[in-house]
Write a protein that holds these residues in place. Structure first.
Motif, PDB file in Angstrom:
ATOM      1  N   GLU A  10       0.864  -1.184   0.000  1.00 38.87           N
ATOM      2  CA  GLU A  10       0.000   0.000   0.000  1.00 38.87           C
ATOM      3  C   GLU A  10       0.898   1.231   0.000  1.00 38.87           C
ATOM      4  N   ALA A  11       0.903   1.948  -1.126  1.00 38.09           N
ATOM      5  CA  ALA A  11       1.831   3.059  -1.316  1.00 38.09           C
ATOM      6  C   ALA A  11       1.725   4.117  -0.214  1.00 38.09           C
ATOM      7  N   LEU A  13       0.815   3.792   2.896  1.00 33.10           N
ATOM      8  CA  LEU A  13       1.417   3.290   4.139  1.00 33.10           C
ATOM      9  C   LEU A  13       2.933   3.233   4.026  1.00 33.10           C
ATOM     10  N   ALA A  14       3.443   2.812   2.883  1.00 39.58           N
ATOM     11  CA  ALA A  14       4.895   2.758   2.694  1.00 39.58           C
ATOM     12  C   ALA A  14       5.510   4.141   2.865  1.00 39.58           C
ATOM     13  N   VAL A  15       4.878   5.152   2.295  1.00 44.46           N
ATOM     14  CA  VAL A  15       5.368   6.525   2.428  1.00 44.46           C
ATOM     15  C   VAL A  15       5.278   6.980   3.882  1.00 44.46           C
ATOM     16  N   THR A  16       4.194   6.651   4.539  1.00 41.00           N
ATOM     17  CA  THR A  16       4.031   7.026   5.950  1.00 41.00           C
ATOM     18  C   THR A  16       5.112   6.388   6.812  1.00 41.00           C
ATOM     19  N   ALA A  31      10.066  -1.512  -0.343  1.00 39.49           N
ATOM     20  CA  ALA A  31       9.782  -2.479  -1.402  1.00 39.49           C
ATOM     21  C   ALA A  31       8.263  -2.648  -1.438  1.00 39.49           C
ATOM     22  N   ALA A  32       7.700  -2.704  -2.643  1.00 44.53           N
ATOM     23  CA  ALA A  32       6.253  -2.780  -2.792  1.00 44.53           C
ATOM     24  C   ALA A  32       5.734  -4.198  -3.017  1.00 44.53           C
ATOM     25  N   SER A  33       6.639  -5.173  -3.035  1.00 47.50           N
ATOM     26  CA  SER A  33       6.209  -6.543  -3.302  1.00 47.50           C
ATOM     27  C   SER A  33       7.170  -7.534  -2.633  1.00 47.50           C
TER      28      SER A  33
END
Length: 122
Positions: A10-11, A13-16, A31-33
């Motif tokens: 979840e982009a 959340l990753a940024v947060t 990493a997104a995956s």
């Protein structure tokens, strides 16, 4: 400065997580995956991993196993929006050091990161 790998699809959340951890002085790689997370572990072992349990291309449990294969003592914090006793038990049995059910307060994540890095300093 400790390098933290965040595996989160979840982009937002990753940024947060990235911003929150960087403000505390940590170096962060995202990493997104599952595949990206595995590559990041192989290229440079992190001091700590934060991994989502459900990823678009597989299971976050693979991230735990790969991290421990590379660095046996690396702490892994598993986060998931699909929390259950079975999910928690599977994560801990795979070697996760902590389990957080989404949503959770930022302070809970920061406390766990700090505690795990204190327990397993790099």
């Amino acid at each position: 400065m400790n390098r933290i790998l965040v595996v989160e699809d979840e982009a937002d959340l990753a940024v947060t997580y990235d911003r929150l951890l960087r403000r505390q002085g940590y170096r962060v790689v995202t990493a997104a995956s599952r595949g990206e997370g595995l590559k990041a572990i192989e290229s440079a072992p992190p001091a700590l991993v934060i991994a989502d349990l459900r990823l678009p291309d597989g299971d976050g449990l693979d991230i735990i196993r790969a991290a421990h294969a590379r660095t046996p003592q690396v702490p892994v914090i598993v986060v998931t929006a699909f929390a259950s006793r079975a999910a928690r038990d599977a994560a801990l049995a795979s070697g996760a050091s902590a389990f957080l059910a989404k949503p959770f307060p930022a302070s809970a994540l920061l406390r766990l990161v700090h505690d795990e890095l204190e327990r397993y300093p790099h």
